[in-house]
Design an enzyme around this catalytic site. Structure first.
Site, short mmCIF file in Angstrom:
data_model
loop_
_atom_site.label_atom_id
_atom_site.label_comp_id
_atom_site.label_asym_id
_atom_site.label_seq_id
_atom_site.Cartn_x
_atom_site.Cartn_y
_atom_site.Cartn_z
N HIS A 155 -32.68 -2.01 -12.18
CA HIS A 155 -31.63 -2.58 -13.53
C HIS A 155 -30.20 -2.10 -13.05
O HIS A 155 -29.48 -2.94 -13.05
CB HIS A 155 -32.05 -1.72 -14.59
CG HIS A 155 -31.13 -1.75 -15.61
ND1 HIS A 155 -29.93 -0.78 -16.09
CD2 HIS A 155 -30.97 -2.58 -16.58
CE1 HIS A 155 -29.51 -1.36 -17.14
NE2 HIS A 155 -29.96 -2.39 -17.58
N GLU A 195 -29.08 -5.03 -10.71
CA GLU A 195 -28.99 -6.33 -11.38
C GLU A 195 -27.45 -6.21 -11.86
O GLU A 195 -26.90 -7.28 -11.96
CB GLU A 195 -30.05 -6.27 -12.62
CG GLU A 195 -29.74 -7.36 -13.74
CD GLU A 195 -29.91 -6.83 -15.13
OE1 GLU A 195 -28.94 -7.51 -15.94
OE2 GLU A 195 -30.89 -6.14 -15.49
N HIS A 196 -27.03 -5.10 -12.38
CA HIS A 196 -25.64 -4.90 -13.01
C HIS A 196 -24.69 -5.31 -11.91
O HIS A 196 -23.65 -5.90 -12.08
CB HIS A 196 -25.38 -3.55 -13.63
CG HIS A 196 -25.99 -3.34 -15.00
ND1 HIS A 196 -25.06 -3.17 -16.03
CD2 HIS A 196 -27.05 -3.44 -15.72
CE1 HIS A 196 -25.78 -3.13 -17.22
NE2 HIS A 196 -26.83 -3.34 -17.00
N GLU A 227 -19.81 0.58 -13.02
CA GLU A 227 -20.88 0.20 -13.82
C GLU A 227 -21.92 1.13 -14.15
O GLU A 227 -22.61 1.24 -14.76
CB GLU A 227 -21.72 -0.94 -12.82
CG GLU A 227 -22.52 -1.74 -13.55
CD GLU A 227 -21.67 -2.50 -14.49
OE1 GLU A 227 -22.21 -3.21 -15.41
OE2 GLU A 227 -20.50 -2.77 -14.46
N GLU A 269 -25.42 2.19 -22.06
CA GLU A 269 -26.53 1.57 -22.38
C GLU A 269 -27.68 2.49 -22.85
O GLU A 269 -28.61 2.42 -23.72
CB GLU A 269 -26.71 0.68 -21.36
CG GLU A 269 -28.00 -0.40 -21.74
CD GLU A 269 -28.37 -1.56 -20.33
OE1 GLU A 269 -29.27 -2.49 -20.74
OE2 GLU A 269 -27.59 -1.47 -19.54
#
Length: 419
Positions: free
Chosen positions: A47, A50-51, A120, A127
């Site tokens: 994940h 992906e960011h 990030e 998140e």
């Protein structure tokens, strides 16, 4: 509509579907690497990667990536699941080559700038915090952990805070080297697309990559268990999972029809009995999820602390009753809902593109829609009853969140099923 496939010599696959009359297209790269491909120290890195794909390449800055697509009115995004990571865009017909260039660039040429990694990292920690503050999200993560304890497939996709805080540039690069080989990638496109042109461009962009063996993830083992988290909330969030078929098992169609009839809509048994007749909840549903080698029949509801016992017990009673008195009318209605949902959902190029990638990942081919319809129509009332009967003794997992003190334990609910 026309589906075409092609495989480069290094294993990279291209699948397209031209949809007559459209002026737009969806295009993306699906990588067969997700949460279940991570080691324990890597949990959350798929994940994170992906960011980072959108945070700059050797050719484009983060802003230039966004501007390249949005300057032509397009849309670009990505997601990570337990078995896949996807990078995709929706653009007008003439901008398909641009979209492929941008997506290929972010997959092949990320720079992993240390400053951007830190930015990030903060975004992902936010998140995770948002997920922890969303009870009907986090309870499903806990349910997955209970169903598959101490396994990659059972771990959260976002990863725990302590892992996310520690990932380095080298960690990201190592995961790419391990799992982003050409044989693990699928280029899918649907809508106003030219197959031959995309094959040519894919050859130029990906054909130089050396073939590499894929690393197989560990086989899933549904073990089951119970997690109860006490918190002062308005509701108890109740999630139950029973072991189901994987997505290559022909029983998956029976499982989906059962889930639809049992708790898939306003006419379903759970909705009618527990919400409409008894008023015990606002939200209740069941669904059948599947992976490459395992599956989950999941039930979710939210209710008050005082009513969780009644709701959970009645859910078990309805499941047991379905094994004996599921009617042909209910099964026919569920079949119709499944077929309509599938066909209506495929009227957009984005949905078609997603299906192409998913089917290629599962079957290494694209089954005709008629094949799926025939399999749905072949499921009988007897099949659904037998499936429900087998669920009664299936391995199970449960997660509860909120004021759970009055909630029954999993063993009590299982005993109610077999009584």
């Amino acid at each position: 509509m026309s589906v075409q496939t092609h495989r480069l010599s290094n294993g990279f696959r291209i699948v397209t579907e031209h949809m007559e009359g459209l002026k737009s297209a969806s295009i993306g790269i699906w990588v067969q690497a997700g949460g279940r491909n991570e080691t324990l120290p890597q949990n959350g890195i798929a994940h994170f990667l992906e960011h980072m794909a959108f945070k700059g390449t050797k050719r484009r800055s983060a802003l230039q990536i966004a501007e390249a697509i949005e300057d032509v009115g397009g849309y670009i995004n990505a997601y990570t699941s337990r078995e896949m990571t996807a990078y995709y865009a929706r653009v007008l017909e003439n901008d398909v080559p641009l979209a492929l260039d941008v997506i290929g660039d972010i997959v092949l040429n990320p720079v992993f700038d240390p400053a951007e990694i830190e930015v990030e990292r903060g975004v992902i920690l936010q998140e995770i915090g948002q997920s922890l503050d969303t009870p009907d999200d986090i309870v499903f993560d806990w349910l997955q952990e209970e169903a598959y304890p101490d396994q990659a497939i059972g771990r959260t996709i976002l990863g725990p805070v302590e892992r996310v805080q520690s990932f380095s540039r080298d960690d990201l690069a190592q995961f790419v080297a391990q799992h982003y080989g050409p044989g693990q990638m699928i280029l899918a496109a649907a809508g106003a697309v030219d197959h031959d042109d995309l094959v040519r461009r894919a050859e130029e962009m990906f054909g130089h990559l050396p073939a590499a063996p894929s690393i197989q993830s560990d086989a899933a083992r549904f073990e089951g268990g119970e997690r109860r988290e006490v918190k002062s909330l308005e509701q108890v969030h109740f999630a139950l999972a029973l072991e189901g078929p994987d997505y290559r098992d022909p029983q998956i169609y029976t499982a989906q029809i059962f889930a639809t009839a049992f708790g898939g809509g306003m006419s379903s048994r759970l909705f009618q009995e527990i919400r409409e007749k008894r008023g015990l909840c606002y939200t209740i549903f069941s669904q059948a999820g599947a992976y490459a080698d395992t599956g989950l029949m999941t039930i979710y509801a939210g209710t008050s602390a005082e009513q969780i016992g009644d709701l959970a017990g009645l859910t078990m009673d309805e499941m047991k009753r379905a094994a004996s008195d599921m009617t042909p009318e209910e099964v026919a209605r569920a079949r119709a809902q499944m077929k309509a949902g599938m066909l209506m959902g495929l009227e957009s190029p984005s949905a078609r593109c997603e299906r192409l990638a998913r089917m290629m990942s599962i079957w290494d081919r694209i089954p005709q829609l008629d094949e799926a319809v025939e399999r749905i129509d072949a499921v009988t009332t007897g099949d659904v009853k037998d499936f429900a009967e087998n669920l009664v003794t299936a391995r199970s997992a449960m997660a509860l969140y909120g004021p759970v003190e009055q909630a029954p334990h999993l063993e009590q609910l299982k005993a109610r099923l077999v009584a």
